[in-house]
Design a protein around this motif. Structure first.
Motif, PDB file in Angstrom:
ATOM      1  N   TYR A  13       0.773  -1.270   0.015  1.00 37.65           N
ATOM      2  CA  TYR A  13      -0.043  -0.028  -0.005  1.00 37.65           C
ATOM      3  C   TYR A  13       0.931   1.258   0.058  1.00 37.65           C
ATOM      4  O   TYR A  13       0.596   2.278  -0.752  1.00 37.65           O
ATOM      5  CB  TYR A  13      -1.008   0.003   0.985  1.00 37.65           C
ATOM      6  CG  TYR A  13      -1.545   1.308   1.574  1.00 37.65           C
ATOM      7  CD1 TYR A  13      -2.779   1.508   0.458  1.00 37.65           C
ATOM      8  CD2 TYR A  13      -1.289   2.286   2.442  1.00 37.65           C
ATOM      9  CE1 TYR A  13      -3.540   2.758   0.679  1.00 37.65           C
ATOM     10  CE2 TYR A  13      -2.034   3.573   2.450  1.00 37.65           C
ATOM     11  CZ  TYR A  13      -3.135   3.598   1.339  1.00 37.65           C
ATOM     12  OH  TYR A  13      -3.698   4.945   1.727  1.00 37.65           O
ATOM     13  N   SER A  42      -4.284  -2.308  -6.590  1.00 33.23           N
ATOM     14  CA  SER A  42      -4.978  -1.777  -5.712  1.00 33.23           C
ATOM     15  C   SER A  42      -6.054  -2.939  -5.152  1.00 33.23           C
ATOM     16  O   SER A  42      -6.459  -3.373  -4.034  1.00 33.23           O
ATOM     17  CB  SER A  42      -5.869  -0.698  -6.027  1.00 33.23           C
ATOM     18  OG  SER A  42      -4.812   0.466  -6.030  1.00 33.23           O
ATOM     19  N   ALA A  46      -6.420  -5.087  -1.902  1.00 35.76           N
ATOM     20  CA  ALA A  46      -7.747  -5.251  -1.149  1.00 35.76           C
ATOM     21  C   ALA A  46      -8.106  -6.839  -0.963  1.00 35.76           C
ATOM     22  O   ALA A  46      -8.395  -7.055  -0.087  1.00 35.76           O
ATOM     23  CB  ALA A  46      -8.767  -4.488  -2.006  1.00 35.76           C
TER      24      ALA A  46
END
Length: 67
Positions: A13, A42, A46
């Motif tokens: 991240y 991303s 996630a």
């Protein structure tokens, strides 16, 4: 295992965040391929976070006493 997953996702991240910030500051902006890679990254990040949370919750559920 959960700590390693959490550390890996945090590092990923931060790398993505730094990359986005650097690209925003650049006058050229984001190219289409870079946008695609950031979106895919991303989504993977996630999914890793969701998997980690799921593993942790299932572990906690297993610890509940049964009657």
């Amino acid at each position: 295992m959960n700590e390693k997953l959490q550390m890996a996702t945090t590092r990923a991240y931060l790398k993505l965040s730094n990359k986005v910030q650097d690209l925003r500051e650049n006058e050229d902006g984001l190219e289409t391929a870079e946008k695609v890679f950031l979106v895919v990254g991303s989504i993977i990040l996630a999914a890793a976070v969701i998997a980690g949370i799921t593993v942790w919750v299932n572990g906690q559920i297993a610890l509940l006493p049964t009657n």
